[in-house]
Design an enzyme around this catalytic site. Structure first.
Site, PDB file in Angstrom:
ATOM      1  N   THR A 204       0.831  -1.125  -0.060  1.00 19.11           N
ATOM      2  CA  THR A 204       0.259  -0.011  -0.010  1.00 19.11           C
ATOM      3  C   THR A 204       0.861   1.232   0.027  1.00 19.11           C
ATOM      4  O   THR A 204       0.578   2.319  -0.551  1.00 19.11           O
ATOM      5  CB  THR A 204      -0.957  -0.034   1.203  1.00 19.11           C
ATOM      6  OG1 THR A 204      -0.224   0.160   2.459  1.00 19.11           O
ATOM      7  CG2 THR A 204      -1.772  -1.384   1.434  1.00 19.11           C
ATOM      8  N   ASP A 205       2.127   1.277   0.638  1.00 23.12           N
ATOM      9  CA  ASP A 205       2.843   2.220   0.657  1.00 23.12           C
ATOM     10  C   ASP A 205       3.576   2.769  -0.652  1.00 23.12           C
ATOM     11  O   ASP A 205       3.728   3.624  -1.195  1.00 23.12           O
ATOM     12  CB  ASP A 205       4.013   2.203   1.877  1.00 23.12           C
ATOM     13  CG  ASP A 205       3.526   2.497   3.153  1.00 23.12           C
ATOM     14  OD1 ASP A 205       3.605   3.417   3.421  1.00 23.12           O
ATOM     15  OD2 ASP A 205       3.349   1.605   3.671  1.00 23.12           O
ATOM     16  N   VAL A 206       4.120   1.700  -1.351  1.00 24.76           N
ATOM     17  CA  VAL A 206       4.595   1.506  -2.775  1.00 24.76           C
ATOM     18  C   VAL A 206       3.705   2.053  -3.603  1.00 24.76           C
ATOM     19  O   VAL A 206       3.953   2.983  -4.545  1.00 24.76           O
ATOM     20  CB  VAL A 206       5.106   0.121  -3.193  1.00 24.76           C
ATOM     21  CG1 VAL A 206       5.583   0.205  -4.491  1.00 24.76           C
ATOM     22  CG2 VAL A 206       6.189  -0.365  -2.142  1.00 24.76           C
ATOM     23  N   GLY A 209       3.349   5.736  -2.963  1.00 21.84           N
ATOM     24  CA  GLY A 209       4.278   6.464  -3.582  1.00 21.84           C
ATOM     25  C   GLY A 209       4.235   6.743  -5.052  1.00 21.84           C
ATOM     26  O   GLY A 209       4.717   7.731  -5.511  1.00 21.84           O
TER      27      GLY A 209
END
Length: 441
Positions: A204-206, A209
């Site tokens: 989810t972070d990638v 980003g």
């Protein structure tokens, strides 16, 4: 693009690798773009690393003494052998190293009035500001979009959060595993007869980003033409919901929850992991023609002629019977045999590899995945390149910075006199970490 302040394009870093590509002198796409990076951990730093890979000058603002949280997220650490270390530190956390190359580090205490003023100046003279502070904190610091855009109407300002500015409650923290659960990603991952499972990386972070980088690039293009900036919000929850593509549309069309199917596919058969005599492989026969090629390649023309499996809807309806037949056949030979046969037949297939095996294999086959940079304390450091390639533009690569490695340099560029910089260093409001003459004793 900055109209004030010194030329934001730094000299080539001493630890940068040689330029590559057919036009080593070609300008980088984001040369001249300054990014003030007030983000930490993964989503924001991943976005700014992508911008830095395209030539933007990224100044990473960190807290003296501790820096980005991921500097302490270890083990593992990258460091020379114990007998060659110049100190007793554990080294550089692999997590931090993964998303912070090609940046400069400014370690400054935002509670110090003069240090805060310097960061306010950095943001006001930057083309891009990205931050992931808790709601309300950034505005109290005078670093919110309203204040920065008042001084710089062309600024592209990006806020990263777990659940977005309109979500209730507004202060809800968002970590990857929480958002994997809340977004439906976890419910669709894992074996059909087992519990829900998170993806093995903080996906989810990638994804957030990537969304942040895309939004920033679009706004930058308009700002160059019109001089008008943008206030962008990117959240883990919205990025993940958007990434579920066919599953979200399937749920909306049917009004039911998508089934969890493990390593198979909800709407394509065969499209999954299969056991062989010695290892697992993936077979992805995504249409009827590929299915016929598969049957011929593995010596099962009877499966190709069976009317139960003639079309993909029929194969989905008879999934268990077909998968059982294919599994029994594929178990008769080792993975290497089947990979040779399937690749020769043009059937999409692959081995299930570990991460290190995958990196080494891709690089050995010419994918140009890995680059080695010289880190000032960890020594030679392999890094994984971004997923895009530009044929006519070299990809810069310099080592992730030490905490505060560029503090004095950046503050001087912002107009602070050497005396003021020295006073901030002595007070502890700013940290400067100089590169040792050698990382080895």
């Amino acid at each position: 693009m900055s109209e004030t302040g010194p030329d934001p394009v730094p000299d080539p870093a001493p630890d940068a690798g040689p330029a590559s590509g057919p036009e080593a002198g070609a300008p980088l796409p984001l040369a001249g773009v300054r990014v003030a990076d007030l983000s930490r951990v993964l989503a924001g730093p991943y976005a700014t690393m992508l911008l830095a890979d395209m030539g933007a000058e990224v100044v990473k603002v960190e807290q003296p003494g501790r820096g980005d949280d991921t500097r302490s997220w270890g083990p593992p650490y990258a460091a020379p052998a114990e007998e060659h270390r110049a100190d007793h530190s554990p080294g550089e956390a692999a997590y931090f190293l993964s998303v912070n190359r090609n940046k400069r580090s400014l370690a400054v205490d935002l509670k110090d009035p003069e240090g805060l003023a310097a960061v306010q100046e950095l943001c006001a003279t930057s083309d891009v500001v990205i931050q992931n502070f808790r709601p309300g904190v950034i505005d109290r610091l005078g670093l919110g979009y309203g204040e920065i855009s008042r001084r710089n109407p062309a600024v592209v300002y990006c806020s990263v959060s777990g659940f977005g500015p309109e979500h209730e409650p507004a202060t809800r923290p968002g970590f990857d595993i929480v958002v994997q659960a809340e977004s439906g990603l976890m419910a669709t991952t894992g074996p059909a007869d087992g519990p829900a499972s998170k993806v093995g990386v903080a996906l989810t972070d990638v994804l957030t980003g990537l969304n942040a980088a895309v939004g920033i690039l679009g706004a930058l293009m308009r700002a160059r033409v019109t001089g008008r900036g943008e206030n962008i919000s990117v959240s883990l929850i919205n990025s993940t919901l958007s990434s579920l593509v066919n599953l979200t549309q399937q749920a909306l069309v049917t009004g039911t929850e998508p089934a969890r199917v493990g390593n198979a596919h909800t709407t394509i058969v065969p499209y999954q992991v299969f056991p062989t005599q010695d290892a697992e492989i993936v077979v992805a026969a995504g249409n009827d023609a590929l299915y016929q090629r598969l049957c011929a390649a593995i010596g099962r023309p009877d499966l190709g002629a069976d009317p139960r499996y003639a079309t993909n809807p029929e194969r989905v309806a008879h999934r268990d019977e077909l998968v059982g037949e294919l599994s029994a056949t594929l178990r008769e030979r080792p993975a290497e045999h089947w990979m040779e046969v399937l690749v020769e037949a043009g059937v999409p297939a692959g081995r299930v590899r570990g991460v290190l095996d995958a990196l080494r294999t891709a690089d050995a086959r010419g994918d140009d995945v890995l680059r080695t940079v010289e880190h000032p304390t960890a020594g030679p450091l392999e890094q994984v390149r971004a997923g895009f390639r530009m044929e006519h533009t070299p990809t810069p690569m310099s080592a992730p910075p030490l905490l505060g490695q560029h503090s004095a340099q950046v503050l001087a560029e912002l107009g602070l006199t050497p005396e003021r910089v020295e006073a901030l260093l002595k007070s502890g409001a700013v940290q400067q970490t100089d590169i040792p003459q050698t990382g080895l004793t």
